[in-house]
Scaffold this active site. Structure first.
Site, PDB file in Angstrom:
ATOM      1  N   GLY A  12      21.812  46.488  -1.992  1.00 39.69           N
ATOM      2  CA  GLY A  12      23.335  46.312  -2.991  1.00 39.69           C
ATOM      3  C   GLY A  12      23.100  44.787  -3.951  1.00 39.69           C
ATOM      4  N   PHE A  13      23.557  44.924  -4.855  1.00 45.33           N
ATOM      5  CA  PHE A  13      24.388  44.048  -5.621  1.00 45.33           C
ATOM      6  C   PHE A  13      24.260  42.460  -4.849  1.00 45.33           C
ATOM      7  CE2 PHE A  13      28.245  41.462  -7.613  1.00 45.33           C
ATOM      8  CZ  PHE A  13      27.127  40.759  -8.959  1.00 45.33           C
ATOM      9  N   ILE A  14      25.499  42.391  -4.040  1.00 41.89           N
ATOM     10  CA  ILE A  14      25.254  41.184  -3.326  1.00 41.89           C
ATOM     11  C   ILE A  14      23.625  40.956  -2.391  1.00 41.89           C
ATOM     12  CG2 ILE A  14      26.835  39.409  -1.714  1.00 41.89           C
ATOM     13  CD1 ILE A  14      29.610  40.883  -3.471  1.00 41.89           C
ATOM     14  N   ASP A  33      19.500  49.275   3.860  1.00 37.57           N
ATOM     15  CA  ASP A  33      20.364  49.765   3.199  1.00 37.57           C
ATOM     16  C   ASP A  33      20.240  51.882   2.804  1.00 37.57           C
ATOM     17  OD1 ASP A  33      21.336  48.717   1.019  1.00 37.57           O
ATOM     18  OD2 ASP A  33      21.824  50.947   0.732  1.00 37.57           O
ATOM     19  N   GLY A  38      23.046  50.267  -3.117  1.00 34.05           N
ATOM     20  CA  GLY A  38      22.146  49.461  -3.714  1.00 34.05           C
ATOM     21  C   GLY A  38      21.242  50.992  -4.353  1.00 34.05           C
ATOM     22  N   LEU A  78      27.286  43.516   4.881  1.00 41.84           N
ATOM     23  CA  LEU A  78      27.679  43.669   3.333  1.00 41.84           C
ATOM     24  C   LEU A  78      27.146  45.603   3.027  1.00 41.84           C
ATOM     25  CD1 LEU A  78      25.952  40.611   3.483  1.00 41.84           C
ATOM     26  CD2 LEU A  78      26.380  40.826   0.980  1.00 41.84           C
ATOM     27  N   THR A  97      32.330  54.766   6.314  1.00 43.91           N
ATOM     28  CA  THR A  97      31.190  54.054   5.766  1.00 43.91           C
ATOM     29  C   THR A  97      32.025  52.104   6.664  1.00 43.91           C
ATOM     30  OG1 THR A  97      30.201  55.180   4.256  1.00 43.91           O
ATOM     31  CG2 THR A  97      29.523  52.926   4.792  1.00 43.91           C
ATOM     32  N   TYR A 151      41.379  51.788   0.883  1.00 43.15           N
ATOM     33  CA  TYR A 151      39.715  50.343   0.558  1.00 43.15           C
ATOM     34  C   TYR A 151      40.491  49.039   1.592  1.00 43.15           C
ATOM     35  CZ  TYR A 151      35.737  47.216  -0.893  1.00 43.15           C
ATOM     36  OH  TYR A 151      35.311  46.422  -0.735  1.00 43.15           O
TER      37      TYR A 151
END
Ligand code: UDP
Length: 326
Positions: A12-14, A33, A38, A78, A97, A151
């Protein structure tokens, strides 16, 4: 021996930015992942490093999670379904998830007695109008009929589970509440505003401001966020704590559109899109969002170092370089 670390959501991004950072510090990094949001592109460079070990797999499956948590010293959790649009399109899968996945990670960490950092979100505060938002502030949420709040509910459950595991079973856990993290590695595919505006500006397409654009956000450069996560993982004082991680410059979304346009010398017009057109009926946006960073400064001696302009420039460089590859 080198510290061994697991990152769930490493593509993923982070997660991928964090993996680069830990490898530079000489850690052995294991990445898991499922490649749902991602991307392989995010781990391509990482895989050139012999200290990086990547597996495609889900946190909803016991194997490989158990094996990996058993191998490492600590876990950055994450992996999550993220992005307002993504969550509105797949509310059930996102809840699975974000709730079941975190429960599995915490169970494995309890089993092997490993230190865990759980990433939560400023969404947990909901629409509490009190600014800046401090870690002890109330949660103010809309009704369950509106998927937008699911969320927030899921991330709050993650926090409850992590805190309960800490208090009643002695798990070494710490929780980061992330506020609008931006920068290289983030795509606009899941609705996030900055990469969306940057792509639109670079391509000369209209910059789509939702609502009247008076809503504000406080963006945090991913490099600052990664440094905060690392400081939290190292700190003994962070055990059992929730800490806000965010930026220092509040800006309206219309202001952001103008800033991106100006910095990238773009001819794109700024076009106003109603919330209904953008997200469907009954969408409830946060009018403001500003973090209190007092606790992060006090416990971790961490403060954001990069400006919003740094984030815009780095995001534009990333998006332009990806375009050349594809
Ligand atoms: N937004 C926008 N145009 C876009 C995407 C998002 O104006 O193309 C707005 C969105 O409605 C919100 C803000 O930008 O007010 C931040 O959106 P994002 O999804 O990045 O983060 P979050 O809503 O989780 O803060």
């Amino acid at each position: 021996m080198k510290p061994r670390t697991l990152i769930t959501g490493a593509a993923g991004f982070i997660g991928s930015n964090l993996a680069h950072f830990l490898l530079e510090r000489g850690e052995e990094v294991y990445g898991l992942d499922d490649l749902s949001t991602g991307s392989r592109g995010n781990v391509e460079d990482l895989e050139k490093n012999s200290g990086f070990h990547f597996e495609t797999g889900s946190i909803l499956d016991e194997e490989p999670l158990k094996r990996l948590v058993g191998t490492v010293n600590s876990v950055y959790h994450l992996a999550a379904a993220v992005g307002v649009k993504y969550i509105l399109q797949r509310p059930f899968e996102s809840l699975e998830t974000n709730v079941e996945g975190t429960r599995n990670v915490l169970r494995c960490a309890l089993l092997y007695r490993k230190r865990v950092l759980v990433t939560s979100s400023s969404e947990v505060y909901g629409k509490n109008p009190r600014m800046p938002l401090s870690e002890e502030d109330d949660r103010v949420l809309g009704p369950t009929q509106s998927s937008r709040w699911s969320y927030s509910g899921a991330k709050a459950l993650d926090e409850f589970m992590a805190l309960a595991a800490h208090r009643t079973r002695g798990l070494d856990v710490r929780i980061a509440r992330l506020f609008n993290v931006v920068g290289p590695g983030q795509t606009g595919r899941y609705g996030m505003v900055l990469p969306t505006f940057v792509s639109q500006a670079l391509e000369g397409r209209p910059i789509t401001v939702y609502g009247d654009g008076s809503q504000t956000r406080t963006f945090c450069h991913v490099q600052d966020a990664v440094e905060a996560l690392y400081a939290m993982m190292q700190s003994e004082k962070a055990a059992g704590e929730i800490i806000n991680v965010g930026g220092g410059e509040e800006i309206t979304i219309r202001g952001l559109a103008e800033r991106v346009k100006k910095m990238l010398a773009s001819d794109s017009p700024v076009s106003v899109v109603s919330y209904r057109e953008a997200y469907g009926e009954g969408f409830d946006d946060m009018p403001r969002r500003v973090p209190s960073l007092e606790k992060a400064a006090r416990l971790l001696d961490w403060r954001p170092q990069r400006t919003l302009d740094d984030a815009i420039r780095d995001t534009a460089d990333f998006i332009s370089s990806r375009k050349e590859i594809t």
